[in-house]
Write a protein that holds these residues in place. Sequence first.
Motif, PDB file in Angstrom:
ATOM      1  N   LYS A  28       0.806  -1.227   0.000  1.00 13.37           N
ATOM      2  CA  LYS A  28       0.000   0.000   0.000  1.00 13.37           C
ATOM      3  C   LYS A  28       0.836   1.272   0.000  1.00 13.37           C
ATOM      4  CE  LYS A  28      -2.294  -1.157   3.766  1.00 13.37           C
ATOM      5  NZ  LYS A  28      -1.789  -2.367   4.416  1.00 13.37           N
ATOM      6  N   ASP A  29       2.150   1.130   0.208  1.00 14.75           N
ATOM      7  CA  ASP A  29       2.984   2.331   0.307  1.00 14.75           C
ATOM      8  C   ASP A  29       3.937   2.489  -0.880  1.00 14.75           C
ATOM      9  OD1 ASP A  29       1.899   3.091   2.806  1.00 14.75           O
ATOM     10  OD2 ASP A  29       3.127   1.575   3.802  1.00 14.75           O
ATOM     11  N   LEU A  30       3.461   2.202  -2.063  1.00 16.53           N
ATOM     12  CA  LEU A  30       4.291   2.395  -3.250  1.00 16.53           C
ATOM     13  C   LEU A  30       4.578   3.881  -3.449  1.00 16.53           C
ATOM     14  CD1 LEU A  30       2.477   0.056  -5.819  1.00 16.53           C
ATOM     15  CD2 LEU A  30       4.734  -0.326  -4.820  1.00 16.53           C
ATOM     16  N   PRO A  31       5.802   4.225  -3.904  1.00 14.79           N
ATOM     17  CA  PRO A  31       6.082   5.636  -4.226  1.00 14.79           C
ATOM     18  C   PRO A  31       5.088   6.145  -5.270  1.00 14.79           C
ATOM     19  CG  PRO A  31       8.085   4.305  -4.337  1.00 14.79           C
ATOM     20  CD  PRO A  31       6.951   3.350  -4.154  1.00 14.79           C
ATOM     21  N   LYS A  32       4.714   7.417  -5.154  1.00 15.09           N
ATOM     22  CA  LYS A  32       3.648   7.963  -6.006  1.00 15.09           C
ATOM     23  C   LYS A  32       3.895   7.736  -7.496  1.00 15.09           C
ATOM     24  CE  LYS A  32       0.716  12.009  -6.748  1.00 15.09           C
ATOM     25  NZ  LYS A  32       0.486  11.663  -8.157  1.00 15.09           N
ATOM     26  N   GLU A  33       5.123   7.941  -7.921  1.00 10.91           N
ATOM     27  CA  GLU A  33       5.426   7.788  -9.346  1.00 10.91           C
ATOM     28  C   GLU A  33       5.162   6.350  -9.812  1.00 10.91           C
ATOM     29  OE1 GLU A  33       9.440   8.175 -11.868  1.00 10.91           O
ATOM     30  OE2 GLU A  33       8.970   9.985 -10.719  1.00 10.91           O
ATOM     31  N   LYS A  34       5.601   5.388  -9.000  1.00 10.49           N
ATOM     32  CA  LYS A  34       5.384   3.973  -9.341  1.00 10.49           C
ATOM     33  C   LYS A  34       3.902   3.622  -9.271  1.00 10.49           C
ATOM     34  CE  LYS A  34       9.739   1.642  -8.295  1.00 10.49           C
ATOM     35  NZ  LYS A  34      10.403   0.577  -7.516  1.00 10.49           N
ATOM     36  N   TYR A  35       3.221   4.162  -8.265  1.00 10.08           N
ATOM     37  CA  TYR A  35       1.795   3.900  -8.077  1.00 10.08           C
ATOM     38  C   TYR A  35       1.002   4.410  -9.279  1.00 10.08           C
ATOM     39  CZ  TYR A  35      -2.968   4.300  -6.238  1.00 10.08           C
ATOM     40  OH  TYR A  35      -4.322   4.211  -6.073  1.00 10.08           O
ATOM     41  N   ASP A  36       1.255   5.663  -9.669  1.00 12.62           N
ATOM     42  CA  ASP A  36       0.515   6.260 -10.782  1.00 12.62           C
ATOM     43  C   ASP A  36       0.750   5.480 -12.077  1.00 12.62           C
ATOM     44  OD1 ASP A  36      -0.464   8.165  -9.078  1.00 12.62           O
ATOM     45  OD2 ASP A  36       0.906   9.764  -9.731  1.00 12.62           O
ATOM     46  N   ALA A  37       2.011   5.084 -12.310  1.00 10.52           N
ATOM     47  CA  ALA A  37       2.346   4.334 -13.533  1.00 10.52           C
ATOM     48  C   ALA A  37       1.677   2.965 -13.524  1.00 10.52           C
ATOM     49  CB  ALA A  37       3.859   4.187 -13.657  1.00 10.52           C
ATOM     50  N   LEU A  38       1.633   2.339 -12.352  1.00  9.62           N
ATOM     51  CA  LEU A  38       1.018   1.014 -12.234  1.00  9.62           C
ATOM     52  C   LEU A  38      -0.484   1.085 -12.488  1.00  9.62           C
ATOM     53  CD1 LEU A  38       1.026  -1.987 -11.532  1.00  9.62           C
ATOM     54  CD2 LEU A  38       1.007  -1.354  -9.096  1.00  9.62           C
ATOM     55  N   VAL A  39      -1.132   2.063 -11.867  1.00 10.67           N
ATOM     56  CA  VAL A  39      -2.579   2.219 -12.067  1.00 10.67           C
ATOM     57  C   VAL A  39      -2.883   2.457 -13.546  1.00 10.67           C
ATOM     58  CG1 VAL A  39      -4.574   3.713 -11.623  1.00 10.67           C
ATOM     59  CG2 VAL A  39      -3.111   2.996  -9.729  1.00 10.67           C
ATOM     60  N   HIS A  40      -2.105   3.325 -14.167  1.00  9.56           N
ATOM     61  CA  HIS A  40      -2.326   3.627 -15.582  1.00  9.56           C
ATOM     62  C   HIS A  40      -2.147   2.374 -16.437  1.00  9.56           C
ATOM     63  CE1 HIS A  40      -1.507   5.160 -19.671  1.00  9.56           C
ATOM     64  NE2 HIS A  40      -2.351   6.118 -19.340  1.00  9.56           N
ATOM     65  N   ARG A  41      -1.129   1.572 -16.107  1.00 12.58           N
ATOM     66  CA  ARG A  41      -0.883   0.363 -16.902  1.00 12.58           C
ATOM     67  C   ARG A  41      -2.028  -0.645 -16.736  1.00 12.58           C
ATOM     68  NH1 ARG A  41       3.758  -4.315 -16.764  1.00 12.58           N
ATOM     69  NH2 ARG A  41       3.364  -4.994 -18.904  1.00 12.58           N
ATOM     70  N   ILE A  42      -2.557  -0.752 -15.511  1.00 10.66           N
ATOM     71  CA  ILE A  42      -3.699  -1.660 -15.281  1.00 10.66           C
ATOM     72  C   ILE A  42      -4.923  -1.177 -16.060  1.00 10.66           C
ATOM     73  CG2 ILE A  42      -5.342  -2.453 -13.533  1.00 10.66           C
ATOM     74  CD1 ILE A  42      -2.915  -2.404 -11.532  1.00 10.66           C
ATOM     75  N   GLN A  43      -5.159   0.134 -16.020  1.00 11.61           N
ATOM     76  CA  GLN A  43      -6.347   0.688 -16.683  1.00 11.61           C
ATOM     77  C   GLN A  43      -6.260   0.591 -18.201  1.00 11.61           C
ATOM     78  OE1 GLN A  43      -6.524   4.685 -14.997  1.00 11.61           O
ATOM     79  NE2 GLN A  43      -8.081   4.050 -13.520  1.00 11.61           N
ATOM     80  N   PHE A  44      -5.054   0.687 -18.742  1.00 12.03           N
ATOM     81  CA  PHE A  44      -4.899   0.731 -20.198  1.00 12.03           C
ATOM     82  C   PHE A  44      -4.007  -0.386 -20.721  1.00 12.03           C
ATOM     83  CE2 PHE A  44      -6.033   4.976 -18.735  1.00 12.03           C
ATOM     84  CZ  PHE A  44      -7.106   5.255 -19.561  1.00 12.03           C
ATOM     85  N   GLY A  45      -3.928  -1.474 -19.949  1.00 16.68           N
ATOM     86  CA  GLY A  45      -3.106  -2.614 -20.350  1.00 16.68           C
ATOM     87  C   GLY A  45      -3.537  -3.222 -21.676  1.00 16.68           C
TER      88      GLY A  45
END
Length: 334
Positions: free
Chosen positions: A209-226
């Motif tokens: 739950k404590d991913l750095p913001k940059e990694k978190y944002d990139a991960l969410v984007h990749r899941i949403q637009f995978g």
Amino acid sequence: MFPKSSVRQFSSSAASAYKVTVLGAAGGIGQPLSLLMKLNHKVTNLALYDLRLGKGVATDISHIPTNSTVEGYGPEDDGLAKALKDADVVLIPAGVPRKPGMTRDDLFNTNASIVRDLAKAAAVNAPKAALLIISNPVNSTVPIVSEVLKEKGVYNPKKLFGVTTLDVLRSSRFLSQVVGTDPTTETVTVVGGHSGVTIVPLLSQTKHKDLPKEKYDALVHRIQFGGDEVVQAKNGAGSATLSMAQAGARMAGSVLKGLAGETDITEPTYIDSPLFKSEGVDFFSSRVTLGPEGVKEVHPLGTISTAEEEMIKVAKETLIKNIKKGVDFVKANP
């Protein structure tokens, strides 16, 4: 006479004998999905329908030595009705795939008519079946099916599922790549819908739950637009088919386990949901427990982060439009 052990074995397998029908079985998703359903030991009768090559795919798969019969059907000789008759679970991957630059919504006009017509056939020939909708855009095609079933007087909200499992699979895989873990140990609940910003992975409920913001944002984007990764990599030759087939097979397998009375079977899925109905969001994906009647329990979202709250707010705004699009289509094109 059977030996005693054989009788026991026979009766237990017969207790969970299910007919599964795949509509669009010769397509890019349909073929691997049909293969995976042939390998599911709860499936004793597999019916494969397509406008062309349905019988060919069925013959091919029928050579695999698992305990199920396989029948293939085309539109001739009332094939669609025969494929659906007495089905326990119906999977609908039929439709056209995305091409580069297309969103799932761009598929709407073509796939909406296909899904509507298949839903009409299911309403008449398999009114008690669990229906699993894979055809995109799922956010709109599931409401289309619900409207058709209501018109036919056979709508059971506990047995209509939009398959969002691919977002769950991608979340496990992509998260594991970011944090360097075994993907089979990562479980991510994904809520909302099944396109772009409506896909909300609840990463705050994982061990990371404590991913750095940059990694978190990139991960969410990749899941949403995978899905875009696959569309681009296939260079106009299709969209996610193999991973989607695995997602559909997993969801169908979980539904079958629920029908068979197995306990604690949960999956995120897009359903007629009570969670945000008061806000006008009639369909929403969240974790549900599956049972003999289909949806047994709809789970609340639980504790979520501020970022996730914001994403859900955006998802709900988009879902209201997507759902209305499906409902309006059936009103205009009954």
